[in-house]
Design a protein around this motif. Structure first.
Motif, PDB file in Angstrom:
ATOM      1  N   UNK A 174      -6.950   6.616  -0.332  1.00 60.82           N
ATOM      2  CA  UNK A 174      -6.140   5.520   0.199  1.00 60.82           C
ATOM      3  C   UNK A 174      -6.853   4.213  -0.144  1.00 60.82           C
ATOM      4  N   UNK A 175      -6.265   3.112   0.287  1.00 58.54           N
ATOM      5  CA  UNK A 175      -6.924   1.839   0.040  1.00 58.54           C
ATOM      6  C   UNK A 175      -7.745   1.368   1.228  1.00 58.54           C
ATOM      7  N   UNK A 176      -7.921   2.227   2.215  1.00 62.91           N
ATOM      8  CA  UNK A 176      -8.814   1.890   3.322  1.00 62.91           C
ATOM      9  C   UNK A 176     -10.239   1.935   2.767  1.00 62.91           C
ATOM     10  N   UNK A 177     -10.872   0.760   2.611  1.00 67.53           N
ATOM     11  CA  UNK A 177     -12.158   0.727   1.896  1.00 67.53           C
ATOM     12  C   UNK A 177     -13.312   1.282   2.725  1.00 67.53           C
TER      13      UNK A 177
ATOM     14  N   UNK B  56      -7.239   9.960 -15.068  1.00 75.55           N
ATOM     15  CA  UNK B  56      -6.052   9.605 -14.286  1.00 75.55           C
ATOM     16  C   UNK B  56      -6.377   9.214 -12.845  1.00 75.55           C
ATOM     17  N   UNK B  57      -7.666   9.095 -12.539  1.00 74.54           N
ATOM     18  CA  UNK B  57      -8.056   8.608 -11.211  1.00 74.54           C
ATOM     19  C   UNK B  57      -7.351   7.294 -10.930  1.00 74.54           C
ATOM     20  N   UNK B  58      -6.745   7.189  -9.767  1.00 73.10           N
ATOM     21  CA  UNK B  58      -6.086   5.916  -9.490  1.00 73.10           C
ATOM     22  C   UNK B  58      -7.133   4.823  -9.311  1.00 73.10           C
ATOM     23  N   UNK B  59      -7.005   3.754 -10.045  1.00 71.75           N
ATOM     24  CA  UNK B  59      -7.943   2.650  -9.890  1.00 71.75           C
ATOM     25  C   UNK B  59      -7.546   1.836  -8.673  1.00 71.75           C
ATOM     26  N   UNK B  60      -8.488   1.122  -8.090  1.00 71.14           N
ATOM     27  CA  UNK B  60      -8.189   0.264  -6.947  1.00 71.14           C
ATOM     28  C   UNK B  60      -7.983   1.033  -5.663  1.00 71.14           C
ATOM     29  N   UNK B  61      -8.348   2.307  -5.674  1.00 72.65           N
ATOM     30  CA  UNK B  61      -8.278   3.099  -4.455  1.00 72.65           C
ATOM     31  C   UNK B  61      -9.521   3.937  -4.410  1.00 72.65           C
ATOM     32  N   UNK B  62      -9.779   4.484  -3.252  1.00 71.54           N
ATOM     33  CA  UNK B  62     -11.049   5.160  -3.105  1.00 71.54           C
ATOM     34  C   UNK B  62     -11.044   6.509  -3.811  1.00 71.54           C
ATOM     35  N   UNK B  63     -11.989   6.698  -4.706  1.00 69.31           N
ATOM     36  CA  UNK B  63     -12.143   7.983  -5.358  1.00 69.31           C
ATOM     37  C   UNK B  63     -13.542   8.502  -5.032  1.00 69.31           C
TER      38      UNK B  63
ATOM     39  N   UNK C 114       0.832  -1.202   0.000  1.00 62.27           N
ATOM     40  CA  UNK C 114       0.000   0.000   0.000  1.00 62.27           C
ATOM     41  C   UNK C 114       0.871   1.259   0.000  1.00 62.27           C
ATOM     42  N   UNK C 115       0.434   2.281  -0.726  1.00 58.87           N
ATOM     43  CA  UNK C 115       1.205   3.527  -0.770  1.00 58.87           C
ATOM     44  C   UNK C 115       1.093   4.254   0.561  1.00 58.87           C
TER      45      UNK C 115
ATOM     46  N   UNK D 124     -10.620   8.534   1.677  1.00 59.44           N
ATOM     47  CA  UNK D 124     -10.506   8.868   0.261  1.00 59.44           C
ATOM     48  C   UNK D 124      -9.038   8.919  -0.169  1.00 59.44           C
TER      49      UNK D 124
END
Lengths: 328, 422
Positions: A165-168, A319-326, A126-127, A163
């Motif tokens: 991050x990958x915290x769903x 360019x929205x990062x996929x697989x992360x919360x947008x 995770x970033x 938002x």
């Protein structure tokens, strides 16, 4: 320009120890023994932070009545904040741990770690690193800097995710009762939730005044005066003078928020900005301004920084990062 | 009539059993396959992150809160929300206990395939229009402790895989060494969901091409190296029984190396793979067509198979691009047999307009024998992939192929399938 920013930085650093309000707390957090959690930022007397009323009402049994504007903490059946004696507390803690652990292991442990220390098997990928729950240091709170969050605070984060991050966001995947169990479980991971201390005061978020040009102009002035540019940059791009050197309590580099982007981690709503500016992000350099700004001044700052948001163009969408919360 | 039936069956079998792994998801996550799969090479049973986080929260349509949810963040009745999977009623959980997990991939499909020409001059093309079970794999994984996992996969078409994985450090550590022992598919290139690709089945890496051996996976941050020693008996043969023809020491070697990097929002993974199997008794499937049928006896005297390739996996925002180029080379023991070389390639560009919907364009090209000018083939496909809710995928694919060497020419294929997985 730079001079002015520097002066603000020094004012802040000296006057309020705001630049590192988090360090002391985070170190004491782990001590193991039930140490009182000292707020590093004193709560200003003029602030409308009120002691949190203690109510014991089972969450599941609550009818879906409209809630008051102020987020009243709703102790779960096994909430630690019940003024119970030590043996009872230990029992409650054990029960909450037992009830919440299966859900935690299933949905959260892969990032947050089996023991809640932030070292789950997927964490390295995770970033933005997950939090270490064993320290009881939380960023997204309605309580003063350095203090433990309310259970409601933790539930909100679980429900809405963070938002960018990958915290769903779990609100559509888990039931409210399950989210309550999970929040209760996270609280069992740190001794800070199980002391004799009275529960921390809770931030009241007053109704938002109109975001007119005057409010934005006042907010802009306060933004400079409060030293926000030192970290967030004069234009709010998150590129302030000391931005590149900032680290969180875990020693990881951390970037101040870019106000031109669509949403902070805490969500796109004005009250989320208000909460962050009031209570800060404990564990990171983002200070609490509850003692320095009156509520309407905080709203002015919110209005100013929200006015910086750039309209999202086609390119931003692509360019929205996929697989992360947008943001929807 | 029987020829016709055989043709249809062969078309369906060619389609059957996708080994489920979606490399573009890895590209999108900027991570290796092992973020979501137990197998460090990807494919097959998913781990807790793959199953409970990625496939639950980041794959299906509409898992995010409505924008208004942040305006009333403390109301816990989000009426737009389908209620949680566990709240009330039946909850399906493949996690039997702390260590035992089941997994599955079931694909039921409808296929329509129409070749350009009939099997004989003047004959009508043989159209296939059929429902069929495309894949049925049942996985079992037993996690004995932080270091040892056992995996068993029984497939309706894909035979079985059974292996143990020993991780020196717990899985997920950025620097680690993992040892896989058993029967599995050797790591090579991009392990795509569609085993039918020229770069998969086309070069001998189809769903059934599993082999027994030992594979070491070393990871050092974003770099990964996999090296395996295998029997060299791809396919359904279980044992290396080449007996006198090859010495017992003659094993196949396979290697795959990759490194991930990023520049701003662009994420890139570059890699190369290599496979060498000395003294086998079969030509590589890509080259088999170029072997004179009269000389099959010479082939069984011994063939050295080599495959070497490079691949790229990249992601920029909602776009992912994957590309692979593989060269295959066979040299024959029989003195008068000339050695053969061929190429196969794959490219895929995908776009995610919204979470839960993937639009994908693919292009494949193969030149089975570089010495022949008339045997090139190509395929282009358009795919729409929908994940309407958890554990379900609906996919539609339209594909056009061009094949000079095939007497029936190219074909139009339409495939629609539902995929249930957990």
């Amino acid at each position: 320009m730079q001079m002015q920013a520097l002066v603000s930085a020094i004012t802040i650093a000296m006057g309020c120890q705001l630049l590192l309000p988090h360090a002391a707390v985070a170190q004491g957090a782990d001590a193991g023994a039930p140490t009182p959690a000292a707020p590093s930022t004193p709560v200003a007397p003029r602030e409308s932070v009120q002691p949190q009323p203690v109510q014991a009402q089972p969450v599941q049994a609550q009818p879906a009545l409209p809630r008051p504007e102020v987020a009243l903490p709703t102790p779960a059946p096994d909430s630690p904040h019940q003024g119970a004696g030590a043996p009872q507390r230990a029992q409650q803690r054990a029960l909450a741990a037992e009830r919440g652990r299966p859900l935690y292991l299933k949905y959260c442990a892969t990032c947050h770690g089996r023991d809640g220390d932030g070292h789950g098997p997927s964490a390295a990928a995770l970033e933005v690193a997950p939090l270490d729950f064993t320290r009881g240091v939380y960023k997204f709170r309605t309580t003063p800097a350095g203090m433990i969050p309310t259970q409601r605070d933790i539930e909100r984060t679980i429900r809405l995710g963070l938002v960018g991050t990958r915290m769903p966001p779990w609100s559509k995947l888990l039931s409210p009762a399950e989210i309550t169990l999970l929040a209760g479980y996270l609280m069992t991971l740190s001794d800070r939730f199980w002391t004799d201390e009275p529960p921390p005061p809770v931030l009241e978020i007053p109704a938002e005044p109109r975001a007119d040009a005057a409010s934005i102009a006042r907010g802009q002035a306060l933004f400079g005066r409060m030293g926000c540019p030192v970290c967030h940059g004069t234009q709010g791009h998150g590129d302030g003078m000391i931005a590149a050197a900032l680290r969180d309590d875990w020693g990881k580099p951390i970037r101040p928020f870019d106000f031109h982007s669509a949403s902070p981690k805490g969500g796109p709503a004005a009250r989320g900005y208000y909460r962050t500016i009031s209570t800060g992000h404990t564990g990171t350099p983002m200070p609490s301004f509850v003692a320095l700004l009156k509520p309407d001044e905080r709203w002015d700052v919110v209005h100013y920084v929200m006015s910086l948001r750039a309209p999202r163009g086609v390119l931003d969408y692509l360019l929205d990062p996929a697989g992360r919360m947008t943001i929807p | 009539m029987t020829v016709r039936v055989l043709l249809v069956v062969s078309v369906l079998l060619a389609w059957s059993s996708h080994a489920h792994a979606l490399p573009r998801f890895a590209a999108r996550n900027g991570a290796s396959c092992s973020l979501c799969h137990i197998n460090p090479s990807g494919g097959g049973i998913r781990n807790a992150y793959g199953r409970n986080v990625f496939a639950t929260a980041w794959l299906p349509l509409g898992t995010g809160p409505a924008r208004e949810a942040w305006d009333h963040p403390d109301s816990d009745t989000d009426d737009s929300a389908p209620k949680g999977t566990h709240s009330g009623g039946f909850a399906f959980d493949p996690e039997i206990n702390d260590s035992l997990v089941f997994g599955a991939d079931f694909l039921a499909a409808y296929i329509y395939s129409k070749p350009d020409r009939g099997p004989a001059p003047g004959a009508k093309p043989d159209v296939t229009s059929s429902f069929f079970l495309m894949q049925g794999d049942l996985y079992h994984a037993a996690t004995l402790n932080d270091h040892v996992t056992l995996v068993f996969d029984v497939g309706i078409y894909s035979g079985f895989e059974a292996w143990g994985l020993l991780s020196v450090l717990p899985a997920g550590e950025p620097n680690n060494l993992q040892i896989k022992v058993g029967r599995f598919m050797p790591a090579f290139g991009i392990r795509d969901v569609n085993h039918q690709l020229y770069t998969r089945d086309g070069i001998g890496l189809g769903a059934t091409d599993k082999d027994s051996g030992i594979e070491l996976t070393g990871t050092l941050g974003p770099a990964m190296l996999q090296v395996a020693v295998l029997n060299g008996t791809l396919g359904d043969k279980g044992l290396d029984t080449h007996g006198s023809k090859r010495s017992w020491l003659e094993k196949a070697l396979s290697a795959r190396a990759s490194v991930r990097g990023r520049a701003g929002k662009l994420r890139v993974e570059l890699g190369s793979s290599f496979y060498y199997s000395p003294n086998t008794d079969e030509a590589n499937p890509l080259l088999a067509g170029s072997v004179d049928p009269a000389r099959t006896a010479d082939v069984s005297e011994g063939v050295d198979n080599v495959r070497a390739g490079g691949f790229l996996m990249s992601n920029l925002g909602r776009f992912s691009y994957l590309a692979e180029l593989v060269s295959v080379h066979d040299s024959f023991k029989a003195s008068s047999m000339p050695s053969l070389t061929g190429y196969a390639s794959y490219q895929e560009l995908s776009f995610v307009p919204l979470q839960g919907l993937d639009l994908i364009g693919t292009f494949e090209f193969a030149d089975p024998d570089v010495q022949l000018g008339n045997d090139r083939r190509a395929r282009a496909g358009l795919v729409a992939e929908l994940f309407p809710w958890r554990l379900t995928e609906l996919r539609t694919m339209v594909r056009r192929s061009w094949d000079r060497a095939n007497p029936t020419g190219g074909a139009w294929d339409v495939v629609v399938f539902t995929h249930l997985f957990f």
